[in-house]
Motif scaffolding. Structure first.
Motif, mmCIF file in Angstrom:
data_model
loop_
_atom_site.group_PDB
_atom_site.id
_atom_site.type_symbol
_atom_site.label_atom_id
_atom_site.label_comp_id
_atom_site.label_asym_id
_atom_site.label_seq_id
_atom_site.Cartn_x
_atom_site.Cartn_y
_atom_site.Cartn_z
ATOM 1 N N SER A 25 12.659 -7.440 3.093
ATOM 2 C CA SER A 25 11.275 -7.203 2.887
ATOM 3 C C SER A 25 10.618 -8.756 4.697
ATOM 4 O O SER A 25 9.538 -8.148 4.819
ATOM 5 N N ASN A 26 11.388 -9.586 3.961
ATOM 6 C CA ASN A 26 11.360 -10.647 5.048
ATOM 7 C C ASN A 26 10.489 -9.865 6.392
ATOM 8 O O ASN A 26 11.226 -10.134 6.991
ATOM 9 N N LYS A 27 9.603 -10.197 7.222
ATOM 10 C CA LYS A 27 9.188 -9.429 8.432
ATOM 11 C C LYS A 27 9.423 -10.348 8.963
ATOM 12 O O LYS A 27 10.309 -9.688 10.467
#
Length: 211
Positions: A25-27
């Protein structure tokens, strides 16, 4: 549409699965992981070109990377007593892996390709290698198409573009055999492109195979 959309990209999620399977989820983490996967795939394809590697799938967990290598000659990668696998693991850790993370586990799976002439990447690589050696492009392409049809494919299309046979003006040539429904999503159409660096410059090779 058949000339503008990647046939495999069009069918992902319907006929084909993703070559990289993980989720972050962390870009920033997503971007770094994607770049790492691209590097792993490119370096392994170049390193094991002699073993005719056709595809590399990468699966990631929190502390684990699983690389699934599909090869026409798996024995050349494994080596004697599995020594080749250990060399590949060290290669991934040294070149790509997170050197700070000592707990990162790397697992390798070598899968044999039973029908190599149904793989577009293998056929495009084979045609490109023969073009580099100076073989006649028409005989090479027709021979490759005949073997693809003999392997059980519904159809095959091969396109080459560039300074073919050292011509002063570049051109494109297409060769067909059987049927290639590029717009039919449910059809298993494999696609690949491969560059051939000849004496007169690059000649691009594109291959479509309807399995």
């Amino acid at each position: 549409m058949g000339q503008k959309v990647d046939p495999k990209g069009l069918r992902i999620g319907i006929v084909y699965n993703w070559n990289s399977r993980w989720y972050f989820s962390n870009k920033k983490l997503f971007k770094d992981t994607l770049i790492s996967d691209i590097k792993i795939r490119r370096k392994l394809l170049n390193k094991f070109a002699f073993a005719s590697v056709t595809q590399i799938d990468i699966e990631r967990a929190i502390k684990k990377i699983t690389a699934i290598i599909y090869s026409v000659k798996p024995g050349m990668i494994i080596g004697r007593g599995g020594k080749g696998l250990e060399d590949v693991k060290k290669y991934i850790v040294n070149e790509i892996g997170n050197k700070k993370d000592k707990e990162l586990k790397i697992e390798l799976k070598i899968e044999p390709v039973k029908k190599p002439y149904l793989s577009a990447y293998f056929v495009s690589q084979l045609v490109a290698e023969k073009l580099i050696k100076g073989f006649s492009h028409r005989s090479v392409i027709h021979q490759a198409m005949n073997r693809v049809i003999e392997a059980g494919a519904k159809g095959v299309k091969i396109q080459i573009g560039g300074r073919i046979n050292g011509a002063e003006i570049s051109r494109r040539e297409k060769y067909f055999q059987g049927t290639i429904p590029t717009s039919t999503i449910r059809e298993l159409v494999d696609f690949s492109r491969y560059p051939a660096l000849t004496k007169s410059g690059y000649v691009g090779v594109k291959v479509w195979i309807c399995r």
